[in-house]
Every structure is written in structure tokens, then in C-alpha cells.
Design an enzyme around this catalytic site. Structure first.
Site, PDB file in Angstrom:
ATOM      1  N   ARG A 100      -8.625 -18.256 -20.072  1.00 21.51           N
ATOM      2  CA  ARG A 100      -9.713 -17.281 -20.152  1.00 21.51           C
ATOM      3  C   ARG A 100     -10.434 -17.327 -21.513  1.00 21.51           C
ATOM      4  O   ARG A 100     -11.650 -17.167 -21.587  1.00 21.51           O
ATOM      5  CB  ARG A 100      -9.138 -15.887 -19.907  1.00 21.51           C
ATOM      6  CG  ARG A 100     -10.165 -14.760 -19.901  1.00 21.51           C
ATOM      7  CD  ARG A 100      -9.471 -13.469 -19.514  1.00 21.51           C
ATOM      8  NE  ARG A 100     -10.396 -12.357 -19.377  1.00 21.51           N
ATOM      9  CZ  ARG A 100     -10.489 -11.339 -20.234  1.00 21.51           C
ATOM     10  NH1 ARG A 100      -9.723 -11.310 -21.312  1.00 21.51           N
ATOM     11  NH2 ARG A 100     -11.330 -10.349 -20.007  1.00 21.51           N
ATOM     12  N   ASN A 127     -13.949  -8.564 -23.975  1.00 21.24           N
ATOM     13  CA  ASN A 127     -12.763  -9.021 -24.718  1.00 21.24           C
ATOM     14  C   ASN A 127     -11.878  -7.901 -25.259  1.00 21.24           C
ATOM     15  O   ASN A 127     -10.668  -8.087 -25.407  1.00 21.24           O
ATOM     16  CB  ASN A 127     -13.196  -9.898 -25.897  1.00 21.24           C
ATOM     17  CG  ASN A 127     -13.843 -11.193 -25.447  1.00 21.24           C
ATOM     18  OD1 ASN A 127     -13.443 -11.778 -24.451  1.00 21.24           O
ATOM     19  ND2 ASN A 127     -14.870 -11.634 -26.159  1.00 21.24           N
ATOM     20  N   HIS A 134     -14.420 -17.571 -22.139  1.00 18.58           N
ATOM     21  CA  HIS A 134     -15.150 -16.539 -22.878  1.00 18.58           C
ATOM     22  C   HIS A 134     -15.771 -17.084 -24.160  1.00 18.58           C
ATOM     23  O   HIS A 134     -16.732 -16.525 -24.670  1.00 18.58           O
ATOM     24  CB  HIS A 134     -14.233 -15.358 -23.184  1.00 18.58           C
ATOM     25  CG  HIS A 134     -14.049 -14.439 -22.013  1.00 18.58           C
ATOM     26  ND1 HIS A 134     -13.855 -13.090 -22.144  1.00 18.58           N
ATOM     27  CD2 HIS A 134     -14.045 -14.688 -20.678  1.00 18.58           C
ATOM     28  CE1 HIS A 134     -13.739 -12.538 -20.942  1.00 18.58           C
ATOM     29  NE2 HIS A 134     -13.842 -13.500 -20.035  1.00 18.58           N
TER      30      HIS A 134
END
Length: 332
Positions: A67, A99, A71
Site C-alpha cells: 500500500r 494515510n 500511496h
């Protein structure tokens, strides 16, 4: 995208020759898998070793590392801007809505960087570490492998606003999510394949609560969600409180990288709204979901291709950026 994975893309079967280069459309220096063969020959082995220990200690870490790469790449390109802590003129992307309270695994990247600095100082970028850790996390949980094009450099800045704006959210409409992918030169095939990273990892109650109680602002649940599954979810995701309670994105095989994610969507048991809309809001994406649910080999091949494509989003190469000594701060 939510923890995988907020977060959430025939390479696994292809052998690359030493001269295989991955050029970029903007004419910048190409990335290629053999970038560290001479400058740091043990680089890939070191990354894999640290990631393997971290995933053995906590299975969820594989999804967390995968992830982070996603991101990072969706904000300013794959340049490790996400890893920077706030300091001086830098406001960390770690504070952004996608986040905050969910991005994790930074200490694993610190351990990788520390080991690499001992082996070959000032050589391997944090951006390349992210790309390699994402691949290794996929393989360690049973997913496909691919050769990672390397040679990225690290940014000297971050973009909190870009992180809030560019990363698809669990409650975004299908069209909004697709638009965010297209802005990164990724298409609907990449969207559906990369969403498959939700075959591992967790999501917080706060990421899907609206589906259980108030999907469209009318006090009604999301009826595209299997109602017995919804009732089960409500037991640990109440109307208020329990925001950080964790749920498997794929309740069938939560720590195995496979195609059950797509089978769950076919059964109306995609956890996030952003998962289920792949089946309910677009005929093209619905057909892809069906194909990947029926054929894990096809999904694995496309996931590998899409990960390479995503890893090629606006990398800094040549003399741009820097090679950070510490992934959390720019060099002084």
C-alpha cells in the site's frame, strides 16, 4: 485506498534479458532491473530478507508495504515523498486523510535502508526500496513475481495536498476513482487489477461504515452489500465508535494473495464501496472482475504488468532528486 492495502496493478512469466530497458514517455533516463547489479549487487537480496522477516513476524505487513508504494506513486510520482517526516518546509504526506492512522510499515523501510547503507552507502534510493518491498510482499504472500525496473531517485519534498487529492478514497464514486487512475496514465484494466491487492490486508471500520448505515445520506444501508455479511460487520463496526477496528478486506483468505477478492465481489461481499463499484457501476470493469474471479493466472499476469506500469509514474532519474541517507528526511 484502505489498508491492504487506501490502498489498493504475462510479466510474472517473462524472462528479461540484461538489456531489457523500461523507457519513459517523457524521454527521461530509463529504469531497468539491473540498475544495482554493479553498484550494490546484494541490494535485492537485502530488501527481500528484511521484508521476509517483517512479514513472518506480522502477516499484515505485506499489505502495508504494498500500500505504501501505491500511496507514494499517486502523489508526485514514485519518489518516496511519502516517507518524509514533517520538518522545516516539509509537511509530511503521512498527515493526509488517506494515510493518517493507517499508513504503516515505515520502520521496516528504515531497517532496509539501514542495512543497505551499511552494505553500499548512498547508493540505493528509498523509492526503489518501496518498489522492491511491494514486489517481495506480493511474492511472500503467494502472489506473482516480476522484475522491478530500478533507478528511481528520492524527492526533496512532499505534497500533503496532492496526497489528499490524488489517492482514491474508499467512498469515491467509480468515475472519480477511474479519473484518479487516468491522471496517472493508468487505465481501467490497471484499476481493476491493482484493486486486487485488496486480496490481503485490513480496512478500518471508518473506511466502510457509511455502507452499513447511511450509504447515500438517506439513512439507508448500501443494498449492493450482501445483507447477512453486513449484519456480521455491524457487530464490530457500530454507528459511532470503533473507528480503528480492523476487518479483513478478503475474509476468505485474508493473508494469501489470490483471486478470492474478485469472487467476494461477485458474491456482493466486497468490503469497501470502492471494491463493490467495480462490479456495479461499469460494464467494462464488471467483465474484468468476472475474468479475474475465474482465472487467477490471468489476474496474476495483469497485476504484475500493472505494478510495473504504476512504478513507472514520473520517477526522478539521472541527476534529479537525491539518494536519501535516511528515508525520513532529506540530506543536509
Amino acid at each position: 485506498m484502505a489498508q491492504t492495502i487506501s490502498f489498493l496493478l504475462v510479466l510474472s512469466l517473462v524472462t528479461f534479458s540484461p538489456l531489457c530497458f523500461f523507457g519513459m514517455a517523457n524521454g527521461a533516463s530509463p529504469l531497468y532491473p539491473q540498475f544495482y547489479d554493479h553498484s550494490c549487487p546484494k541490494a535485492l537480496e537485502i530488501v527481500k530478507s528484511v521484508v521476509a522477516k517483517a512479514v513472518a513476524k506480522e502477516a499484515r505487513m505485506a499489505a502495508s508495504l504494498l500500500r505504501l508504494h501505491f500511496h507514494d506513486c499517486f502523489v508526485k510520482g514514485c519518489d518516496a515523498s511519502l516517507l518524509l517526516d514533517s520538518s522545516g518546509t516539509i509537511t509530511s504526506e503521512k498527515r493526509s486523510n488517506p494515510n493518517r492512522n493507517s499508513a504503516r510499515g515505515f520502520e521496516v523501510l528504515d531497517a532496509i535502508k539501514s542495512a543497505l547503507e551499511k552494505e553500499c552507502p548512498h547508493t540505493v534510493s528509498c523509492a526503489d526500496i518501496l518498489a522492491l518491498a511491494a514486489r517481495d510482499s506480493t511474492v511472500l504472500t503467494g502472489g506473482p513475481s516480476w522484475e522491478v525496473p530500478l533507478g528511481r531517485r528520492d524527492s526533496k519534498g512532499a505534497s500533503l495536498s496532492g496526497s489528499n487529492r490524488n489517492i482514491p478514497a474508499p467512498n469515491n464514486t467509480f468515475q472519480t476513482i477511474l479519473t484518479k487512475f487516468k491522471l496517472q496514465k493508468l487505465d481501467i484494466v490497471d484499476l481493476v487489477a491493482l484493486s486486487g491487492s485488496h486480496t490481503i490486508g485490513n480496512a478500518r471500520c471508518t473506511s466502510f461504515r457509511q455502507r452499513l448505515y447511511n450509504q447515500s445520506g438517506n439513512g439507508q444501508p448500501d443494498f449492493s452489500l450482501d445483507q447477512s455479511y453486513a449484519a456480521q460487520l455491524r457487530t464490530r463496526c457500530p454507528r459511532s465508535g470503533g473507528d480503528q477496528n480492523l476487518f479483513f478486506l478478503d475474509f476468505v483468505s485474508p493473508t494469501k494473495f489470490d483471486n478470492n477478492y474478485y469472487k467476494n465481489i461477485l458474491a456482493s461481499k466486497g468490503l469497501l464501496s470502492s471494491d463493490q463499484v467495480l462490479f456495479t457501476k461499469s460494464e467494462a470493469s464488471m467483465e474484468l472482475v468476472k475474468k479475474y474471479a475465474a482465472n487467477s493466472k490471468l489476474f496474476f499476469e495483469q497485476f504484475a504488468k500493472s505494478m510495473v506500469k504504476m512504478g513507472n509514474i514520473s520517477p526522478l532519474t539521472g541527476s534529479k532528486g537525491e539518494i536519501r541517507k535516511n528515508c525520513r528526511k532529506i540530506n543536509t
